[in-house]
Design a protein around this motif. Sequence first.
Motif, PDB file in Angstrom:
ATOM      1  N   ARG A 156       0.678  -4.054  -7.177  1.00  0.00           N
ATOM      2  CA  ARG A 156       0.358  -4.726  -5.847  1.00  0.00           C
ATOM      3  C   ARG A 156       1.018  -4.926  -4.451  1.00  0.00           C
ATOM      4  N   MET A 157       1.541  -6.035  -5.250  1.00  0.00           N
ATOM      5  CA  MET A 157       2.445  -6.825  -4.534  1.00  0.00           C
ATOM      6  C   MET A 157       3.635  -6.166  -3.928  1.00  0.00           C
ATOM      7  N   ARG A 158       4.140  -5.479  -5.008  1.00  0.00           N
ATOM      8  CA  ARG A 158       5.501  -5.275  -4.401  1.00  0.00           C
ATOM      9  C   ARG A 158       5.336  -4.033  -3.350  1.00  0.00           C
ATOM     10  N   LEU A 159       3.639  -2.918  -3.431  1.00  0.00           N
ATOM     11  CA  LEU A 159       3.239  -1.938  -2.584  1.00  0.00           C
ATOM     12  C   LEU A 159       3.238  -2.333  -1.710  1.00  0.00           C
ATOM     13  N   GLU A 160       2.672  -3.413  -1.469  1.00  0.00           N
ATOM     14  CA  GLU A 160       2.209  -4.259  -0.389  1.00  0.00           C
ATOM     15  C   GLU A 160       3.554  -4.737   0.597  1.00  0.00           C
ATOM     16  N   ARG A 161       4.224  -4.378   0.067  1.00  0.00           N
ATOM     17  CA  ARG A 161       5.105  -4.903   0.570  1.00  0.00           C
ATOM     18  C   ARG A 161       6.384  -4.213   0.854  1.00  0.00           C
ATOM     19  N   GLU A 164       4.849  -2.972   4.265  1.00  0.00           N
ATOM     20  CA  GLU A 164       5.432  -3.920   5.222  1.00  0.00           C
ATOM     21  C   GLU A 164       6.753  -3.904   6.019  1.00  0.00           C
ATOM     22  N   MET A 165       7.673  -3.160   5.244  1.00  0.00           N
ATOM     23  CA  MET A 165       9.073  -3.264   4.861  1.00  0.00           C
ATOM     24  C   MET A 165       8.862  -1.660   6.066  1.00  0.00           C
ATOM     25  N   GLU A 166       8.624  -0.727   5.624  1.00  0.00           N
ATOM     26  CA  GLU A 166       8.316   0.184   6.045  1.00  0.00           C
ATOM     27  C   GLU A 166       7.799   0.522   7.916  1.00  0.00           C
ATOM     28  N   GLU A 167       6.564  -0.414   7.815  1.00  0.00           N
ATOM     29  CA  GLU A 167       5.643  -0.759   8.933  1.00  0.00           C
ATOM     30  C   GLU A 167       6.847  -0.805  10.326  1.00  0.00           C
ATOM     31  N   ARG A 168       7.697  -2.218   9.986  1.00  0.00           N
ATOM     32  CA  ARG A 168       8.578  -2.799  10.267  1.00  0.00           C
ATOM     33  C   ARG A 168       9.709  -2.108  10.616  1.00  0.00           C
TER      34      ARG A 168
END
Length: 177
Positions: A156-161, A164-168
């Motif tokens: 879950r943490m990896r997917l969230e990260r 976030e990177m895709e949004e940036r």
Amino acid sequence: MLFPRDVGVIRNTKGHQVQFQEDQREAFTQERQDRFLTLFSATSNIRYCSREIGIATSTIHHRRRHDPVFRAAFAAAQEQAVVSLRAEMVSRGLALLQAASPDEAADAALSGMDAKLILSLIEQYERSHGKEPGDIKPQKSDAGEATARLQALLIRMRLERQREMEERRKERAERKR
């Protein structure tokens, strides 16, 4: 050398000042047990009662685990306390309903223990009712189960990260336009 009390021992505390300490084996006497149980049957609050009689809460829990007579007396006092707490909640509710002014309502709502503490004590009793002291605390979980929970958390943490990177990346791309 004279000491302020007749019974006790001197203990060195790792280079600090030497302190006088009472002999703990005799601290929780039958008289103190009776005082504790009387207070506890009125309040159902271990921390408050132990502070009032000058005994650590750990001493109360230790005696409860290892002394079957004290455990039975504790259970009886706890049942009596919960009945008293429920009666107190009903009494306060009636006082609030019958209050003629806001001041009377405030007095009924705030006298003694607050309602949140009373409800918390009742809930704690109901969760642990019929269980022995060692059964109340959670037991160790299975190692495989713990590993699976940790792996799921990491995924879950990896997917969230990644999100976030895709949004940036999208934000940067939009700024360049």
